[in-house]
Design an enzyme around this catalytic site. Structure first.
Site, short mmCIF file in Angstrom:
data_model
loop_
_atom_site.label_atom_id
_atom_site.label_comp_id
_atom_site.label_asym_id
_atom_site.label_seq_id
_atom_site.Cartn_x
_atom_site.Cartn_y
_atom_site.Cartn_z
N PRO A 117 -85.53 -39.88 31.17
CA PRO A 117 -84.56 -38.79 31.06
C PRO A 117 -83.44 -38.79 32.10
CG PRO A 117 -86.67 -37.95 31.81
CD PRO A 117 -86.87 -39.40 31.48
N HIS A 118 -83.72 -39.12 33.34
CA HIS A 118 -82.66 -39.12 34.35
C HIS A 118 -83.13 -39.87 35.59
CE1 HIS A 118 -85.35 -35.99 35.42
NE2 HIS A 118 -84.54 -34.99 35.48
N TRP A 119 -82.17 -40.54 36.23
CA TRP A 119 -82.40 -41.23 37.49
C TRP A 119 -83.60 -42.18 37.43
CZ3 TRP A 119 -78.31 -40.68 40.43
CH2 TRP A 119 -77.55 -39.53 40.32
N ASN A 120 -83.64 -43.02 36.40
CA ASN A 120 -84.72 -44.00 36.26
C ASN A 120 -84.15 -45.41 36.24
OD1 ASN A 120 -87.47 -42.65 35.52
ND2 ASN A 120 -85.90 -41.45 34.47
#
Length: 129
Positions: A117-120
């Protein structure tokens, strides 16, 4: 007993199933770019559009305008590529996936339904059920 992809994943949930049968998942990563190109050429043109050379996107995929997508890449139906995401090549994204804000995928397979979903960062990875 030899451990292979069938023991680790539900192979019904990826376009890479035939390449993974009888092999360990990391064994296909060195040639993932060739696999994606071959799979892309075989996709239905009714369901997928080649938006750039060797970048195949299902017709209902949502891609934010500032996402970066490099070849080769396949993005499955119902997936979302969100703000600031980077698909840095050799990315096989399954159906119903999310690659979110500032997430990066490189030389990886995301099975159907995988969410980043985010910052991966998913690099040289096989992620699935």
């Amino acid at each position: 007993m030899e451990l292979n992809s069938e023991h680790l994943f539900d192979l019904r949930r990826t376009l890479a199933r035939d390449a993974l049968i009888g092999r360990c998942p990391w064994e296909i990563l060195p040639t993932l770019h060739d696999l994606i190109r071959a799979l892309g050429r075989a996709l239905s043109r009714d369901a997928y559009t080649e938006i750039f050379p060797d970048v195949y996107v299902a017709r209902d995929v949502r891609i934010d305008p500032d996402a970066v997508i490099l070849a080769p890449c396949i993005i499955g139906a119902g997936s979302e590529i969100r703000h600031g995401a980077c698909l840095r090549g050799s990315a096989l994204i399954g159906e119903g996936c999310v690659v979110g804000n500032s997430s990066e995928v490189k030389n990886s397979i995301l099975f159907d339904g995988v969410k980043l979903p985010h910052w991966n960062y998913a690099g040289d990875s096989v992620l699935g059920a």
